[in-house]
Design an enzyme around this catalytic site. Structure first.
Site, mmCIF file in Angstrom:
data_model
loop_
_atom_site.group_PDB
_atom_site.id
_atom_site.type_symbol
_atom_site.label_atom_id
_atom_site.label_comp_id
_atom_site.label_asym_id
_atom_site.label_seq_id
_atom_site.Cartn_x
_atom_site.Cartn_y
_atom_site.Cartn_z
ATOM 1 C CG ASP A 159 -0.262 -0.247 2.531
ATOM 2 O OD1 ASP A 159 0.977 -0.338 2.558
ATOM 3 O OD2 ASP A 159 -0.951 -0.353 3.547
ATOM 4 C CG ASN A 214 -8.839 1.117 11.103
ATOM 5 O OD1 ASN A 214 -7.904 0.341 10.981
ATOM 6 N ND2 ASN A 214 -9.194 1.957 10.155
ATOM 7 C CG HIS A 266 -5.926 -0.510 8.437
ATOM 8 N ND1 HIS A 266 -5.813 0.861 8.267
ATOM 9 C CD2 HIS A 266 -4.708 -0.899 8.901
ATOM 10 C CE1 HIS A 266 -4.599 1.257 8.598
ATOM 11 N NE2 HIS A 266 -3.909 0.204 8.991
ATOM 12 C CD GLU A 273 -8.693 2.514 6.392
ATOM 13 O OE1 GLU A 273 -8.395 1.620 7.209
ATOM 14 O OE2 GLU A 273 -8.340 3.690 6.531
HETATM 15 C C1 F6R Z 1 1.547 -0.507 6.211
HETATM 16 C C2 F6R Z 1 0.221 -1.075 6.352
HETATM 17 C C3 F6R Z 1 -0.644 -0.818 7.539
HETATM 18 C C4 F6R Z 1 0.076 -1.184 8.846
HETATM 19 C C5 F6R Z 1 -0.842 -1.032 10.044
HETATM 20 C C6 F6R Z 1 -0.095 -1.254 11.337
HETATM 21 O O1 F6R Z 1 2.120 -0.883 4.973
HETATM 22 O O2 F6R Z 1 -0.223 -1.754 5.457
HETATM 23 O O3 F6R Z 1 -1.822 -1.561 7.418
HETATM 24 O O4 F6R Z 1 0.529 -2.506 8.763
HETATM 25 O O5 F6R Z 1 -1.426 0.231 10.058
HETATM 26 O O6 F6R Z 1 0.921 -0.292 11.480
HETATM 27 P P1 F6R Z 1 1.995 -0.363 12.636
HETATM 28 O O7 F6R Z 1 2.797 -1.603 12.400
HETATM 29 O O8 F6R Z 1 2.825 0.896 12.460
HETATM 30 O O9 F6R Z 1 1.246 -0.412 13.919
#
Ligand code: F6R
Length: 245
Positions: free
Chosen positions: A67, A136, A138, A143
């Site tokens: 992403d 959340n 995701h 989302e």
């Molecule tokens: C990043 C991504 C996001 C993160 C998620 C958790 O490429 O796809 O979905 O994996 O937001 O982020 P952290 O690891 O920073 O808590």
């Protein structure tokens, strides 16, 4: 889906590192899709160390971007591209021809989604996806409420993602939209590893693993993956009532 609860963040990171290294040892030309973010940071450092000390070559594999924040350039330290470049690609000596990430600056975002979908098809699918979990629920930028059959798509980011995402940026940054692989890619991957660490993720992880399987909590879809594993540290698993899946 398997559940593994590891002692702490270091042990969790070692296990994620083993997943990646073992795939490359058995299948040097594998296609990988690895999340950016704080959770996998140590695992990637361990992968770079293991590759160096063990003489393991990543020269034949392919990396697909999970992403990106729309409108954020790749040289912005908060971008997913920058994170992966500095934490993984540069330390492993990955060449640009091996990397296929979303161009989040293009005016043709729909075309960009089709381009990445086509690359994944040409490669015969993704061998290993490693995803983190947002506050959340995701995964990638899938989302809450995302349709389960989407492949790459552009998304209006949820309020939680917009505010939590500020942690990656030095200055306050407008984060309106994301471009992401979809849950269909996740379910179709040959191996899916979901990782989460720390007490602050414990409530959402309880919903992911013990609430209904629903795209309202997108990460819960891991429970429908035929070769999926959730790896948590003890702090993150603290609110689970069933520790054996
Ligand atoms: C990043 C991504 C996001 C993160 C998620 C958790 O490429 O796809 O979905 O994996 O937001 O982020 P952290 O690891 O920073 O808590």
């Amino acid at each position: 889906m398997l559940l593994r609860i590891l002692k702490d963040y270091e042990t969790l990171s070692q296990e994620v590192c083993k997943e990646i290294i073992s795939l490359i040892q058995h299948q040097p030309a594998a296609t990988l899709c690895l999340a950016a973010g704080d959770t996998p940071r140590l695992a990637y450092a361990l992968v770079a160390d293991s590759a160096r000390s063990g003489g393991i070559s990543f020269s034949q594999c392919t990396f697909i971007g999970l992403d990106e924040w729309v409108g954020i350039p790749p040289d912005n330290p908060g971008s997913c591209r920058y994170f992966l470049e500095t934490n993984l690609f540069a330390p492993l000596g990955i060449s640009s021809s091996q990397i296929h990430m979303f161009d989040a600056l293009t005016h043709d975002l729909s075309g960009e989604c089709l381009r990445i979908d086509a690359i994944i098809s040409e490669k015969g699918g993704i061998d290993l996806m490693v995803v983190g979990v947002g506050m959340n629920g995701h995964i990638g930028f899938n989302e809450p409420g995302v349709p389960v059959d989407l492949r790459a798509h552009v998304v209006e980011l949820d309020a939680t993602t917009r505010s939590v995402g500020q942690k990656y940026f030095q200055n306050k940054t407008e984060l309106d939209r994301g471009i992401t692989l979809g849950l269909r890619h996740f379910l179709d991957s040959r191996r899916a590893v979901l990782i989460a660490s720390g007490a602050k993720k414990a409530p959402i992880i309880r919903q992911v693993l013990e609430g209904p399987v629903s795209t309202i909590v997108p990460a819960s879809i891991i429970r429908r993956h035929s070769n999926g594993i959730a790896m948590l540290d003890e702090e993150c698993a603290a609110q689970l009532s069933n520790r054996h899946t």
